[in-house]
Design an enzyme around this catalytic site. Structure first.
Site, short mmCIF file in Angstrom:
data_model
loop_
_atom_site.label_atom_id
_atom_site.label_comp_id
_atom_site.label_asym_id
_atom_site.label_seq_id
_atom_site.Cartn_x
_atom_site.Cartn_y
_atom_site.Cartn_z
N THR A 122 0.85 -1.18 0.00
CA THR A 122 0.00 0.00 0.00
C THR A 122 0.89 1.24 0.00
O THR A 122 1.92 1.29 0.68
CB THR A 122 -1.04 0.00 1.14
OG1 THR A 122 -2.05 0.95 0.83
CG2 THR A 122 -0.44 0.31 2.50
N CYS A 142 -3.40 8.19 7.32
CA CYS A 142 -4.00 6.85 7.27
C CYS A 142 -3.05 5.85 7.95
O CYS A 142 -1.87 6.12 8.12
CB CYS A 142 -4.21 6.39 5.83
SG CYS A 142 -5.38 7.40 4.91
N HIS A 181 -5.74 -0.60 4.67
CA HIS A 181 -5.35 0.83 4.61
C HIS A 181 -6.58 1.63 5.07
O HIS A 181 -7.48 1.90 4.28
CB HIS A 181 -4.96 1.16 3.17
CG HIS A 181 -4.49 2.57 2.94
ND1 HIS A 181 -3.51 2.88 2.02
CD2 HIS A 181 -4.85 3.77 3.47
CE1 HIS A 181 -3.31 4.20 1.99
NE2 HIS A 181 -4.12 4.76 2.87
#
Lengths: 158, 199
Positions: free
Chosen positions: A23, A29, A46
Site C-alpha cells: 500500500t 492513514c 489501509h
C-alpha cells in the site's frame, strides 16, 4: 509465482505466501498487516478513519479501523478462532505543523487500531507510526517482513 | 455525484472564480519570473483517490508541496504541488541563471513563489466577491503525493473516498510545468460562495 497485490486507500486485501501486499502513500492513514505464521496467510488494510460510529450513511467497511480490521481478520482465519495472529502497523503521521492536537487524525487512527487489535488479542510485533512523514508498506507474506519506504527509498524494516 | 450536490450553474461559477484567481496568479508568476506563464482551464471534478492517483499523479511520487491556510470569511487550504524537476526549473527561472542552485535556495524560491501565487489568487477573488480572505505563512513539505493529498483532505474534514478536485495548472512557452495549485475549501465554504454570487 509471487504476486504483488496493491491495496488502495480505504481497502484491504488478503493473500498467501509468497505474495507481497503493498500500500502506497500512507499519510494520516494507517496500514495494518495481520499475519498467521502457521499458514503464512495474511492481510493488509489501509484505513482512513478511526471509527464509523459518527457516520450514518454510505459506510464503507474498509475505510474505518473498527470495521475493516474485524472483517479482514475473518477473511484471514475463515471465521475460525486463531490465536496465532500477529500484527505490524505503520502510518498515522501528522503531516502538517498547523494541525491542532485535538484534530490529530493520524494519532486517533493509531489509537483506534491499537484498541481493535487489543480487543482481538493480536500483539503488535513492531510499528513505524506517527511523526510527519508519509509511508509505503511492502509486506512479504513469506517472512512477514515489512519494508517501509518513502518514495522509492527504504526508511525502515519491520 | 457533484451534480447531486451542486448545480451546473454553480460549478460554472466556481470555475469562473478559480479562472479569475488562477489568471491573476499566472500574471504574478509571469512578472516574478520575467517569462510568460499561462494557465490552463481550471479542473473541477469529483474523483475517487484511485482515479486521482491514476489520472493525475501516482501516490508514491515524491513531490514538493507548499501549503497555505486560508482564513477570514472562508477557510480552506491551498496546496501547490511541484515535481522535483519543476522545482529546479522554477528556481532557475527565478534566479535567472542556468547555474546549479543549492537545495536551500531552491526551496526558499519555491516557497516565495507560492506565497506570491496564492496571495494574488486570493486578492483577485477577495475583490470580486468582496470578502476578507487572508493566508497563513507558507510551509513546505517534501513527501509522497498520496500522503500529502489524502492528509490535506482529511485535515479539511473531507472523509469521503471521493474528493472534489479544484486545481489550476500552469504552462510556460506552451509546455506544461509540472505544478498544480489545489484549493481545498472547508465544508460550507462553497455554499457560502454560491450564496454571495447569488447562484
Amino acid at each position: 509465482m509471487s504476486k504483488e497485490i496493491r491495496i488502495g486507500i480505504a481497502d484491504y486485501k488478503v493473500s498467501n505466501s509468497p505474495d507481497k501486499l503493498i500500500t502506497l502513500g500512507l499519510g494520516s492513514c494507517v496500514g495494518i498487516a495481520i499475519y498467521d505464521p502457521a499458514t503464512k496467510r495474511g492481510g493488509l488494510s489501509h484505513i482512513m478513519l478511526p471509527d464509523s460510529s459518527s457516520f450514518i450513511s454510505d459506510i464503507k467497511v474498509e475505510k474505518f479501523a473498527d470495521l475493516a480490521i474485524p472483517t479482514m481478520i475473518r477473511e484471514i482465519t475463515s471465521g475460525r478462532f486463531n490465536k496465532n495472529l500477529i500484527a505490524k502497523i505503520a502510518g498515522g503521521a501528522s503531516m502538517f505543523s498547523f494541525s491542532s492536537n485535538a484534530n490529530n487524525i493520524g494519532q486517533r487512527n493509531v489509537e483506534a487500531v491499537e484498541a481493535v487489535l487489543k480487543e482481538y488479542r493480536i500483539p503488535i510485533l513492531s510499528r513505524d507510526t506517527g511523526g510527519n512523514i508519509g509511508r509505503t508498506m511492502v509486506v512479504d507474506l513469506n517472512s512477514f517482513t515489512i519494508s517501509i519506504k518513502n518514495g522509492s527509498k527504504e526508511i525502515n524494516i519491520l | 455525484m457533484m451534480e447531486d450536490t451542486y448545480t451546473h450553474l454553480q460549478i460554472d461559477c466556481l470555475r469562473e472564480v478559480v479562472n479569475i484567481g488562477g489568471g491573476n496568479a499566472a500574471t504574478s508568476l509571469s512578472r516574478l519570473l520575467n517569462k510568460r506563464i499561462d494557465m490552463t482551464v481550471p479542473i473541477i471534478e469529483v474523483l475517487s483517490y484511485e482515479e486521482v492517483y491514476t489520472s493525475i499523479m501516482a501516490e508514491d511520487k515524491v513531490v514538493n508541496s507548499v501549503i497555505m491556510n486560508m482564513m477570514g470569511d472562508g477557510e480552506g487550504i491551498f496546496v501547490f504541488i511541484a515535481s522535483m524537476d519543476a522545482t529546479e526549473s522554477l528556481a532557475k527561472m527565478m534566479m535567472q541563471s542556468d547555474e546549479e542552485v543549492s537545495d536551500e535556495i531552491k526551496n526558499s524560491a519555491l516557497v516565495e513563489l507560492v506565497n506570491i501565487t496564492v496571495s494574488s489568487f486570493l486578492n483577485a477573488i477577495s475583490k470580486m466577491i468582496d470578502a476578507n480572505l487572508i493566508t497563513s505563512i507558507p510551509f513546505k513539505i517534501t513527501d509522497m503525493f498520496g500522503a500529502v493529498l489524502s492528509s490535506v483532505y482529511m485535515e479539511t474534514e473531507y472523509f469521503d473516498e471521493n474528493i472534489m478536485i479544484i486545481k489550476n495548472e500552469f504552462s510556460y512557452n506552451g509546455n506544461r510545468i509540472e505544478t498544480s495549485l489545489y484549493f481545498v475549501p472547508r465544508p460550507g465554504v462553497l455554499e457560502k460562495l454560491f450564496k454571495t454570487l447569488g447562484v
